[in-house]
Design an enzyme around this catalytic site. Structure first.
Site, PDB file in Angstrom:
ATOM      1  N   GLU A 128      -9.649  -7.065  38.676  1.00 15.24           N
ATOM      2  CA  GLU A 128      -9.908  -8.173  37.749  1.00 15.24           C
ATOM      3  C   GLU A 128      -9.901  -7.697  36.296  1.00 15.24           C
ATOM      4  O   GLU A 128      -9.466  -8.428  35.404  1.00 15.24           O
ATOM      5  CB  GLU A 128     -11.249  -8.842  38.082  1.00 15.24           C
ATOM      6  CG  GLU A 128     -11.245  -9.573  39.413  1.00 15.24           C
ATOM      7  CD  GLU A 128     -10.313 -10.782  39.414  1.00 15.24           C
ATOM      8  OE1 GLU A 128      -9.084 -10.569  39.362  1.00 15.24           O
ATOM      9  OE2 GLU A 128     -10.796 -11.914  39.465  1.00 15.24           O
ATOM     10  N   THR A 181      -5.482 -18.135  29.271  1.00 19.99           N
ATOM     11  CA  THR A 181      -6.848 -17.625  29.427  1.00 19.99           C
ATOM     12  C   THR A 181      -7.473 -17.402  28.047  1.00 19.99           C
ATOM     13  O   THR A 181      -8.665 -17.650  27.851  1.00 19.99           O
ATOM     14  CB  THR A 181      -6.831 -16.311  30.234  1.00 19.99           C
ATOM     15  OG1 THR A 181      -6.048 -16.543  31.400  1.00 19.99           O
ATOM     16  CG2 THR A 181      -8.217 -15.883  30.665  1.00 19.99           C
TER      17      THR A 181
HETATM   18  P1  ADP Z   1      -6.280 -16.545  38.469  1.00 20.63           P
HETATM   19  O1  ADP Z   1      -6.653 -17.315  37.245  1.00 20.63           O
HETATM   20  O2  ADP Z   1      -5.797 -17.452  39.550  1.00 20.63           O
HETATM   21  O3  ADP Z   1      -7.311 -15.543  38.892  1.00 20.63           O
HETATM   22  P2  ADP Z   1      -4.761 -15.033  36.765  1.00 20.63           P
HETATM   23  O4  ADP Z   1      -3.602 -15.791  36.256  1.00 20.63           O
HETATM   24  O5  ADP Z   1      -5.951 -14.877  35.914  1.00 20.63           O
HETATM   25  O6  ADP Z   1      -5.074 -15.639  38.164  1.00 20.63           O
HETATM   26  O7  ADP Z   1      -4.315 -13.568  37.092  1.00 20.63           O
HETATM   27  C1  ADP Z   1      -3.032 -13.307  37.167  1.00 20.63           C
HETATM   28  C2  ADP Z   1      -2.673 -12.191  36.223  1.00 20.63           C
HETATM   29  O8  ADP Z   1      -2.818 -10.966  36.888  1.00 20.63           O
HETATM   30  C3  ADP Z   1      -1.237 -12.323  35.803  1.00 20.63           C
HETATM   31  O9  ADP Z   1      -1.090 -11.845  34.500  1.00 20.63           O
HETATM   32  C4  ADP Z   1      -0.533 -11.420  36.791  1.00 20.63           C
HETATM   33  O10 ADP Z   1       0.677 -10.919  36.302  1.00 20.63           O
HETATM   34  C5  ADP Z   1      -1.542 -10.302  37.010  1.00 20.63           C
HETATM   35  N1  ADP Z   1      -1.430  -9.690  38.352  1.00 20.63           N
HETATM   36  C6  ADP Z   1      -1.225  -8.399  38.607  1.00 20.63           C
HETATM   37  N2  ADP Z   1      -1.181  -8.178  39.936  1.00 20.63           N
HETATM   38  C7  ADP Z   1      -1.359  -9.368  40.531  1.00 20.63           C
HETATM   39  C8  ADP Z   1      -1.418  -9.768  41.887  1.00 20.63           C
HETATM   40  N3  ADP Z   1      -1.245  -8.911  42.887  1.00 20.63           N
HETATM   41  N4  ADP Z   1      -1.644 -11.069  42.135  1.00 20.63           N
HETATM   42  C9  ADP Z   1      -1.815 -11.953  41.119  1.00 20.63           C
HETATM   43  N5  ADP Z   1      -1.773 -11.631  39.828  1.00 20.63           N
HETATM   44  C10 ADP Z   1      -1.543 -10.342  39.516  1.00 20.63           C
END
Ligand code: ADP
Length: 306
Positions: A128, A181
């Site tokens: 995260e 974000t």
């Molecule tokens: P959520 O809000 O649904 O938690 P986010 O959009 O905050 O998802 O997180 C996605 C971010 O993390 C993107 O920038 C993405 O490129 C990066 N990322 C890296 N590895 C992964 C992965 N395995 N799955 C999802 N996002 C990933």
């Protein structure tokens, strides 16, 4: 056992009055992953389907979380990871958290469980940190422990699993718009009034109590967010109408899922949750905004073997 195919669940963080401390685990939406032991040491991401995400271990939340666990293990084991993405990135239902949590959960199973749930949360939080710049636990904790989770404290990490009543269902609608974000963070204020914090604390206590006692009416009275929703909801077109429609259709309450743009509602019973889904969908149909909608029971187990 050398290989596991698993379900890595989507999650709803914040849950109205629990900003940054509360999350819940979904059951009908999530990613699939395959994690296998390999003869050479280290971590390898061999395949990603469903989305364009980096295969480089240090740039993928799954890789970063896996490396955090390996570092603690201090041994020569190695793992290969396949990620089959079903959760859309940036939807606000824990896309990055599912990958980080699923990876460490599967590794721990393959290693015959050297780590407890709190330790797994700490590894997944490293993922995260990569995804959002902060090592938050409000998505990875429910993905790993299941049910509702309360993060009472980060230092030291203290996570409490809250029971949830059997008939509690979530509806989540994801309007296909982008909320950055950085925008979702920048609208927040750094200080809040005493008055607002009193109302928020009352509601959070009420929600937790309602979950323990299966008091749906109390859950409904408590599902309010005095602090973040009024500021963030302006970033989500149609938010007020979707929320109103959900409550009119019988939902106990509704709010922003994580940092949005997904909107969630909680209902008593699947039939009501489906009625709520239909009603929420109509708003986005009228606004000509594409959307995905999910209805799910609360997943009390978290990650699981498929
Ligand atoms: P959520 O809000 O649904 O938690 P986010 O959009 O905050 O998802 O997180 C996605 C971010 O993390 C993107 O920038 C993405 O490129 C990066 N990322 C890296 N590895 C992964 C992965 N395995 N799955 C999802 N996002 C990933």
């Amino acid at each position: 056992m050398n290989e596991l195919k698993i379900f890595a669940p989507a999650t709803i963080a914040n849950v109205s009055c629990g900003f940054d401390v509360l999350g819940l685990c979904l059951d009908t939406v999530g990613d699939e992953m395959i994690v296998r032991k390999i003869p050479e040491s280290g971590i390898r991401i061999s395949k990603i389907t469903g989305q364009h995400l980096p295969l480089e271990v240090e740039k993928n939340v799954a890789g970063v979380a896996a490396l955090a666990m390996l570092e603690r293990l201090n041994s020569e084991v190695g793992f290969e990871i396949e990620i089959h993405k079903k959760i859309k990135a940036g939807s606000g239902i824990g896309s990055s958290a599912a990958s980080a949590a699923g990876t460490v959960w599967a590794m721990n199973e393959l290693l015959e469980r050297p780590f407890d749930a709190t330790e797994l949360v700490a590894f997944a939080m490293k993922g995260e940190l990569l995804a959002s710049g902060t090592a938050h636990a409000d998505n990875v904790a429910p993905a790993l422990l299941g049910g509702f989770t309360l993060i009472r404290s980060y230092e030291p990490l203290d996570i409490i699993k809250i029971p949830s009543p059997d008939q509690l269902y979530a509806t989540v609608i994801h309007p296909q718009i982008e909320v950055k974000t950085s925008d979702a963070r920048s609208v927040l204020k750094q200080s809040i009034s005493l008055q607002k914090s009193i109302v928020q604390i009352g509601n959070l206590g009420g929600l937790i109590s309602g979950l323990y006692t299966a008091d749906y009416n109390l859950i409904s009275r408590s599902l309010h967010d005095e602090i973040v929703e009024p500021l963030r909801s302006i970033l989500i077109p149609g938010f007020d109408e979707v929320k109103q429609n959900a409550i009119q259709a019988g939902a106990l309450g509704a709010g922003i899922s994580g940092s949005g743009p997904s909107i969630f509602a909680l209902s008593k019973g699947k039939a009501t949750a489906e009625k709520v889904a239909k009603s929420m969908s109509e708003t986005y149909q009228n606004l000509n905004i594409d959307f995905d909608v999910h209805v799910s029971n609360i997943n009390t187990k978290g990650c699981r073997i498929l």
